[in-house]
Design an enzyme around this catalytic site. Structure first.
Site, PDB file in Angstrom:
ATOM      1  N   ASP A 347      26.720  12.256  -4.600  1.00 53.26           N
ATOM      2  CA  ASP A 347      27.690  11.245  -5.004  1.00 53.26           C
ATOM      3  C   ASP A 347      29.057  11.768  -4.554  1.00 53.26           C
ATOM      4  O   ASP A 347      29.215  12.981  -4.353  1.00 53.26           O
ATOM      5  CB  ASP A 347      27.627  11.074  -6.521  1.00 53.26           C
ATOM      6  CG  ASP A 347      28.744  10.186  -7.037  1.00 53.26           C
ATOM      7  OD1 ASP A 347      28.903   9.074  -6.505  1.00 53.26           O
ATOM      8  OD2 ASP A 347      29.467  10.610  -7.956  1.00 53.26           O
ATOM      9  N   ASP A 539      27.404  12.822 -11.032  1.00 56.21           N
ATOM     10  CA  ASP A 539      27.998  13.110 -12.341  1.00 56.21           C
ATOM     11  C   ASP A 539      28.149  11.892 -13.234  1.00 56.21           C
ATOM     12  O   ASP A 539      28.372  12.030 -14.430  1.00 56.21           O
ATOM     13  CB  ASP A 539      29.371  13.757 -12.158  1.00 56.21           C
ATOM     14  CG  ASP A 539      30.401  12.743 -11.655  1.00 56.21           C
ATOM     15  OD1 ASP A 539      30.074  12.003 -10.707  1.00 56.21           O
ATOM     16  OD2 ASP A 539      31.512  12.693 -12.212  1.00 56.21           O
ATOM     17  N   ASP A 543      24.742   7.278 -11.915  1.00 56.51           N
ATOM     18  CA  ASP A 543      23.898   8.139 -11.076  1.00 56.51           C
ATOM     19  C   ASP A 543      22.560   8.461 -11.736  1.00 56.51           C
ATOM     20  O   ASP A 543      21.674   9.023 -11.079  1.00 56.51           O
ATOM     21  CB  ASP A 543      24.622   9.462 -10.771  1.00 56.51           C
ATOM     22  CG  ASP A 543      25.852   9.261  -9.896  1.00 56.51           C
ATOM     23  OD1 ASP A 543      25.808   8.359  -9.038  1.00 56.51           O
ATOM     24  OD2 ASP A 543      26.841   9.982 -10.074  1.00 56.51           O
TER      25      ASP A 543
END
Length: 648
Positions: A347, A539, A543
């Protein structure tokens, strides 16, 4: 009264501690007593036979003496073996050792029968001590929760148990003390030692209103904290629970060895029987006791305890070493998989970048900033997203605080609400397009992250934001490439922003403008390749589905959401992407040590088993070979705690 109670409680705790220590010492003495007694009697018996040469120490006297010496160590092993046999598990190391000891007595080799069981028991005690030490190291590393906390109630400071404190209460923590519960700092700033949580040796400065986690140590001043989580929900409690549960999730190698041991033991029992019986048909001068002795040597050497103990011990050591480095594996199986990962997907925000946004500029379109900014602030007021926090920080205290009603979140796009009777949209350009808001050329050409604000169907203005790369992000990508691991970055941010970050870092592929379901699709596409072993590092709460889908889900734990941390297979406590490299190195070192132990155990045992079957090794040598291999494997497994992983 509070002081007296605290003093009384301290006295009680001290007494209980001493009582616990006495109980522990007593239990430890009882554990080692049988082996010590049998070993002493064995040494005295050998002295009586071969050094002093006592005349009456023969025949039945000798048998009875060695039988008494055998019982303290032999009886518990035999009973355990019988219980397992009745439970359906016949071929165990307890059965092997019992057969070897009884067989030695049958052929008159009494000292060797005692020695088999004494040294087997000593080996088991060493192995148990090593396993207990590894488990204790893991627990003591993280179980640093204070037993007492100082809380301010009715303008008085009281010393109570952390379990009795509620959210919203104010704690007082002195320099050098550990923070007992998660909370937010009320002082302007303070320095904390965070080594127990993150593995970082340098102190960390935390400002007013920022989170302070249980287990941090106050360094510079008396501080006050407002509690935000109960004792059982604190970060430290969850970390400890994760690590303790990790030891129950077995690596494939560990399960493989246990499976092999179940198949291997009956095979060696059958081979030992063949060594005893088959020579009868081929040797004219067959001597039963001679071939029984050889089969007993074969049985003793074949005991699989060195494998069964040293392999999990190696993984315990790896989990402990990772914890010391601020890396939490939720199972040794994930440590094993991480060493084979060939694609690592990141990410962007909060993982490779700091996730701390600052407003670059504001642009008025149809209304001046003083009119649309308070409306935006009202819509974003309840959000903890980094962009929302940046808006609040930019707006400052002088901006009027308005109330938003009928707040609606449009996933991956933004927010919609009613403020002062006006319909306010705040989000990305996709949100504006969804509600047919006319956009000008300037806003569509913006390369930076932005929030657009529309009021009653008309674009009012927008803000652009900047996010910084984490200091170690670029080095992490380079090291992953050096390890032959492909990299990919997924982001909900604009493709232009994503491309800029990817180019700076050297990421192989980067995709922007992604909603949570699109991220999931991208990972599914990668996993369609049967050779792909995928790890995902993220995080945010969005996600969590991708973390669950990946072969190894990696949560950036310091700033990460609870959902991401709970879903992930491993957690990086200090949010540094470079710790993923450290985790891979720890995993590889652990795997290397495990396979060293497997090779050592099988290699030495195979050699001595062949020598024993050929009559070139006796029971003494078999015992020392078995116990020696076990101890070497244990010492090798414990070595991982002292390794320098930067060299791997």
């Amino acid at each position: 009264m509070a002081c007296n109670c605290a003093s009384h409680n301290h006295t009680e705790d001290t007494a209980q501690h001493h009582e616990h220590e006495q109980d522990h010492a007593s239990a430890r003495w009882k554990t080692y007593l049988p082996a010590a007694l049998s070993l002493t009697m064995l040494v005295l018996g050998l002295l009586a036979e071969h050094v002093i040469k006592i005349d009456g120490f023969t025949s039945w006297v000798r048998f009875i003496y060695y039988a008494i010496a055998y019982l303290p160590v032999g009886w518990p092993v035999a009973v355990h073996g019988i219980k397992l046999a009745f439970a359906g598990d016949i071929f165990t190391e307890f059965t092997l050792m019992s057969l070897a000891g009884i067989g030695a007595f049958y052929i008159g080799e009494y000292p060797e029968g005692v020695a088999v069981m004494v040294f087997y028991t000593i080996g088991e005690l060493f192995q148990d001590a090593a396993v207990n030490r590894a488990k204790k190291n893991i627990k003591s590393l993280l179980d640093i929760r204070p037993d007492k906390a100082t809380v301010i109630r009715n303008n008085e400071t009281l010393t109570v148990k952390p379990q009795d404190i509620q959210t919203g209460e104010i704690l007082q923590v002195k320099p050098g003390e550990k923070v007992p519960l998660d909370g937010e700092l009320l002082n302007s700033s303070a320095a904390f030692n965070t080594a127990a949580l993150t593995g970082e040796s340098l102190p960390r400065t935390i400002d007013a209103g920022q989170p302070v986690l249980a287990g941090m140590i106050v360094q510079d001043k008396l501080i006050q904290i407002r509690v935000t989580r109960l004792y059982e929900d604190s970060s430290l409690s969850r970390i400890l629970d994760m690590v303790q549960r990790a030891t129950s999730r077995k690596a494939k190698t560990e399960n493989y060895i246990r499976t092999i041991a179940r198949i291997y033991t009956p095979i060696v029992v059958f081979l030992a029987l063949c060594i005893l019986v088959l020579p009868y048909f081929f040797e004219a001068s067959y001597h039963f006791n001679n071939w029984l002795y050889r089969s007993l040597v074969f049985l003793v050497v074949s005991c699989p305890c060195a494998l069964v103990i040293s392999v999990p011990l190696g993984y315990f050591g790896g989990i402990g070493a990772a914890s010391q480095n601020g890396i939490l594996f939720k199972g040794s199986n994930y440590m094993d998989i991480l060493t084979r990962v060939n694609t690592l997907i990141f990410d962007k925000t909060g993982t490779l970048t700091k996730g701390v946004f600052k407003v670059n500029k504001t642009v008025d379109v149809s209304l001046p900033e003083r009119e649309w900014l308070p409306l935006l602030l009202a819509v974003e007021a309840g959000s903890t997203h980094p962009v929302a926090l940046a808006v609040a920080d930019y707006a400052g205290r002088n901006t009027p605080h308005l109330q938003a009603d009928h707040l609606e979140e449009i996933a991956g796009h933004g927010l919609k609400a009613q403020v002062e009777g006006k319909t306010v949209l705040a989000g990305n350009l996709k949100l504006m397009q969804q509600f047919d808001i006319a956009l000008n050329a300037n806003i569509t050409a913006e390369a930076d992250t932005l929030i657009a604000v529309a009021i009653d169907g008309k674009l009012a203005g927008y803000l652009t934001f900047a996010d910084e790369l984490k200091a170690d992000s670029e080095a992490t990508i380079k090291q992953l490439h050096a390890l032959g691991i492909k990299t990919m970055m997924l982001s909900g941010d604009k493709q232009s922003v994503t491309d800029t970050i990817a180019k700076k870092l050297g990421v192989d592929k980067a995709y922007g403008d992604l909603l949570p379901q699109h991220k999931l699709q991208k990972v599914e596409e990668v996993k369609q390749n049967p050779t792909a072993i995928v790890a995902f590092a993220g995080d945010g709460i969005n996600d969590a589905p991708v973390l669950a889908l990946s072969d190894v889900g990696i949560a950036m734990g310091g700033l990460g959401s609870d959902a991401a941390i709970e879903t992930a297979d491993m957690v990086i406590q200090n949010d540094q992407p470079s710790r993923i490299i450290r985790a891979i190195r720890i995993g590889k070192a652990t795997r290397r040590i495990v396979w060293q132990n497997i090779t050592l155990a099988f290699g030495v045992k195979a050699i001595v088993m062949i020598l024993g079957a050929g009559g070139l090794a006796n029971l003494w040598e078999a015992v020392f070979a078995d116990v020696g291999v076990a101890l070497l494997a244990v010492l090798n497994a414990m070595r991982i705690q002292r390794m320098d992983f930067d060299r791997y």
